[in-house]
Motif scaffolding. Structure first.
Motif, short mmCIF file in Angstrom:
data_model
loop_
_atom_site.label_atom_id
_atom_site.label_comp_id
_atom_site.label_asym_id
_atom_site.label_seq_id
_atom_site.Cartn_x
_atom_site.Cartn_y
_atom_site.Cartn_z
N GLU A 197 -68.10 10.05 -5.55
CA GLU A 197 -68.41 10.88 -4.38
C GLU A 197 -67.55 10.50 -3.17
OE1 GLU A 197 -70.22 13.55 -4.60
OE2 GLU A 197 -70.58 13.06 -6.71
N ILE A 198 -67.25 9.21 -3.06
CA ILE A 198 -66.38 8.76 -1.96
C ILE A 198 -65.01 9.40 -2.09
CG2 ILE A 198 -65.21 6.77 -0.93
CD1 ILE A 198 -67.59 5.05 -1.88
N LEU A 199 -64.44 9.33 -3.28
CA LEU A 199 -63.10 9.88 -3.49
C LEU A 199 -63.08 11.40 -3.45
CD1 LEU A 199 -61.82 7.49 -6.30
CD2 LEU A 199 -61.18 7.47 -3.89
N ALA A 200 -64.12 12.02 -4.01
CA ALA A 200 -64.19 13.48 -3.98
C ALA A 200 -64.19 14.00 -2.54
CB ALA A 200 -65.43 13.97 -4.72
N GLY A 201 -64.83 13.25 -1.65
CA GLY A 201 -64.86 13.64 -0.24
C GLY A 201 -63.54 13.49 0.47
N ARG A 202 -62.59 12.79 -0.18
CA ARG A 202 -61.27 12.61 0.42
C ARG A 202 -60.23 13.59 -0.14
NH1 ARG A 202 -59.78 6.36 0.04
NH2 ARG A 202 -57.77 7.29 0.57
N CYS A 203 -60.64 14.46 -1.05
CA CYS A 203 -59.69 15.39 -1.65
C CYS A 203 -59.34 16.52 -0.68
CB CYS A 203 -60.26 15.97 -2.95
SG CYS A 203 -60.38 14.75 -4.28
N SER A 209 -60.96 18.15 -5.86
CA SER A 209 -62.20 17.38 -5.99
C SER A 209 -62.83 17.58 -7.37
CB SER A 209 -63.18 17.79 -4.89
OG SER A 209 -64.41 17.11 -5.03
N ARG A 210 -62.87 18.82 -7.85
CA ARG A 210 -63.42 19.11 -9.18
C ARG A 210 -62.61 18.43 -10.27
NH1 ARG A 210 -64.66 24.29 -6.92
NH2 ARG A 210 -62.63 25.08 -7.59
N ARG A 211 -61.28 18.46 -10.13
CA ARG A 211 -60.42 17.81 -11.13
C ARG A 211 -60.68 16.30 -11.17
NH1 ARG A 211 -54.61 20.57 -9.63
NH2 ARG A 211 -55.14 22.72 -10.17
N LEU A 212 -60.84 15.72 -10.01
CA LEU A 212 -61.10 14.28 -9.94
C LEU A 212 -62.42 13.93 -10.62
CD1 LEU A 212 -60.31 11.46 -8.64
CD2 LEU A 212 -61.85 12.11 -6.80
N ILE A 263 -56.37 12.80 -0.67
CA ILE A 263 -55.89 12.94 -2.05
C ILE A 263 -55.34 14.34 -2.23
CG2 ILE A 263 -56.59 12.95 -4.48
CD1 ILE A 263 -58.78 10.90 -3.68
N ASN A 264 -54.05 14.42 -2.56
CA ASN A 264 -53.37 15.71 -2.65
C ASN A 264 -53.19 16.23 -4.07
OD1 ASN A 264 -52.96 16.26 0.10
ND2 ASN A 264 -51.21 14.89 0.17
N GLU A 265 -53.42 15.36 -5.07
CA GLU A 265 -53.19 15.79 -6.45
C GLU A 265 -53.90 14.85 -7.40
OE1 GLU A 265 -49.37 17.30 -9.16
OE2 GLU A 265 -49.04 15.78 -7.62
N VAL A 266 -54.33 15.38 -8.54
CA VAL A 266 -54.87 14.58 -9.65
C VAL A 266 -54.06 14.95 -10.88
CG1 VAL A 266 -56.88 14.15 -11.12
CG2 VAL A 266 -57.19 14.49 -8.66
N VAL A 267 -53.48 13.95 -11.57
CA VAL A 267 -52.61 14.22 -12.71
C VAL A 267 -53.05 13.44 -13.94
CG1 VAL A 267 -50.61 14.75 -11.26
CG2 VAL A 267 -50.95 12.41 -12.08
N GLU A 268 -52.67 13.95 -15.10
CA GLU A 268 -52.95 13.27 -16.36
C GLU A 268 -52.03 12.06 -16.52
OE1 GLU A 268 -52.52 16.14 -19.45
OE2 GLU A 268 -54.33 17.24 -18.89
N TYR A 269 -52.35 11.24 -17.49
CA TYR A 269 -51.59 10.03 -17.77
C TYR A 269 -50.12 10.35 -18.05
CZ TYR A 269 -50.27 5.69 -20.21
OH TYR A 269 -49.66 4.53 -20.62
N GLY A 270 -49.23 9.77 -17.25
CA GLY A 270 -47.79 9.92 -17.47
C GLY A 270 -47.21 11.25 -17.04
N ALA A 271 -48.03 12.16 -16.51
CA ALA A 271 -47.54 13.49 -16.16
C ALA A 271 -46.72 13.46 -14.88
CB ALA A 271 -48.71 14.45 -16.01
N LYS A 276 -46.59 15.29 -2.55
CA LYS A 276 -46.38 14.08 -1.75
C LYS A 276 -47.74 13.52 -1.32
CE LYS A 276 -41.78 14.15 -1.23
NZ LYS A 276 -40.90 13.01 -1.58
N GLY A 277 -47.71 12.33 -0.74
CA GLY A 277 -48.95 11.73 -0.26
C GLY A 277 -49.67 10.97 -1.36
N LEU A 278 -50.99 10.92 -1.27
CA LEU A 278 -51.80 10.17 -2.23
C LEU A 278 -52.13 11.01 -3.45
CD1 LEU A 278 -53.40 7.63 -3.01
CD2 LEU A 278 -55.31 8.53 -1.64
#
Length: 389
Positions: A197-203, A209-212, A263-271, A276-278
């Motif tokens: 919830e902490i991280l979702a609030g920073r998206c 947020s849903r992806r995270l 948080i500007n993006e959520v990516v899969e492993y190695g993708a 830019k940014g976090l």
């Protein structure tokens, strides 16, 4: 201070590297020893000990191709000699195609069976790698802005000093990287459990947020499907001995590495990373596999905080290791680049230590070698989902 600049190598695909390696890359474990023999005979070449590449599920094949092609495309790599055995799932031609989709850098391919065995293959691989090393040495260094930096973050061998000081110091540094227009990767999905919830609030928006939240939920579900719990192996015995009692407690310390950026993006492993940014990447808590995933995404360097200390290093990128544990800084001096124990001892503020760490990142991005680089560490591990097929 380097005034927000780094010195390195502009690649033909437009990306900027801070190292200039020639990579000998085996497609599978069956080609790894032949690739190693060749790498040992070529000064200036690095080698990735691939222990996968065959007997793969479809899901693991996708991950393996993503990671290996991303490693070859990493801007710290001048060019790659690809080594296949000839019968593996990750065929040399298949991986070559994936690499060419990501970069137009120099690429040569050798198949051991087609060369008539390992002895002839080693000779051919070494010849190709030596020529690449000569060509790489002709590339002139140039300057670039830190806005082109992708900086990975990792923590391992954590103890209470990690969450109280080392990780917050990394966060201060990472805030400055983001302020310079650069990119920071927050990794280790299991060490986000309890902080959802902490991280979702920073998206930046609801979709991210849903992806995270889905990423973290899927991680737990993968364990449940086989009757396991990620908390069975995390915290580790070393974490517990150091004073960390639960995974949630560990996670609350872990996320300080990300600083306070959105948080500007959520990516899969190695993708590949597009924003830019976090950015948050779905990686395992196993440090070496996590670092490899970030390297595959294009990170040029990684900051690694540790409480107990670790020798970990990478052939692909410099790993800057720091600790806030004064005992570890002394006992693991061979492996530690930055000692911020003064924060806990009241000798300096977190902001000053973070600024000094940022200065070190700049120095590494301008050619300063880390302890792991000096010692020649080339640790490799790759995440996978299934048992061998």
């Amino acid at each position: 201070m380097m005034d927000g600049r780094m010195s390195g190598y502009r690649r033909p695909d437009g990306r900027f590297g801070i190292r200039n390696h020639v990579l000998i890359l085996p497609c599978s474990l069956c080609a790894s020893e032949t690739a190693r023999f060749a790498a040992e005979n070529v000064k200036g070449a690095v080698y990735l000990a691939n222990q996968g590449g065959c007997s793969l599920s479809r899901r693991d094949l996708k991950v393996t191709l993503e990671v290996l092609s991303g490693i070859a495309a990493n801007p710290n790599i001048y060019g790659t000699v690809l080594v296949g055995n000839g019968c593996e799932v990750v065929q040399a031609s298949l991986l070559e195609d994936e690499i060419r989709k990501k970069t137009n850098k120099p690429l040569e391919t050798i198949v051991i069976r087609e060369e008539g065995g390992s002895i002839r293959a080693v000779k051919k691989i070494a010849e190709l790698a030596e020529k690449m090393c000569v060509d790489a040495a002709k590339v002139c260094r140039e300057e670039a802005q830190l806005s082109e930096l992708i900086l990975g973050t990792e923590c391992g061998g954590s103890d209470p000093t990690s969450g109280l000081a080392a990780n917050p110091v990394v966060g201060v540094c990472c805030n400055r990287v983001v302020e310079q227009g650069g990119t920071v990767i927050l990794s280790e999905t299991p060490e986000l459990l309890g902080t959802e919830e902490i991280l979702a609030g920073r998206c930046r928006n609801e979709e991210i947020s849903r992806r995270l939240l889905r990423m973290i939920a899927d991680y737990e579900e993968d364990f449940r499907r086989v009757g396991e719990n990620p908390r069975s192996g995390n915290p580790t015995p070393g974490n517990i001995a150091g004073g960390i009692t639960t995974l949630e407690e560990k996670s609350l310390g872990c996320i300080h590495k990300a600083g306070s950026s959105i948080i500007n993006e959520v990516v899969e492993y190695g993708a590949p990373i597009k924003e830019k940014g976090l950015v948050v990447m779905d990686t395992p808590g196993q440090d070496i596999a996590s670092i490899l995933g970030m390297a595959a995404a294009g990170a040029q360097a990684v900051i690694f905080s540790t409480g107990h200390g670790t020798p970990t290093g990478s052939a692909i990128l410099p790993v800057i290791k720091l600790t806030a544990n004064s005992e570890t800084a002394e006992k693991m001096a061979d492996n530690t680049d930055f000692d911020c124990s003064g924060v806990l001892e009241g000798l300096c503020s977190m902001e000053i230590a973070g600024a000094e760490l940022f200065d070190m990142v700049e120095e590494v991005c301008n050619g300063r070698r880390t302890k792991a680089e000096e010692l020649g560490f080339q640790d490799v591990s790759m995440a996978r989902y299934c048992n061998f097929a």
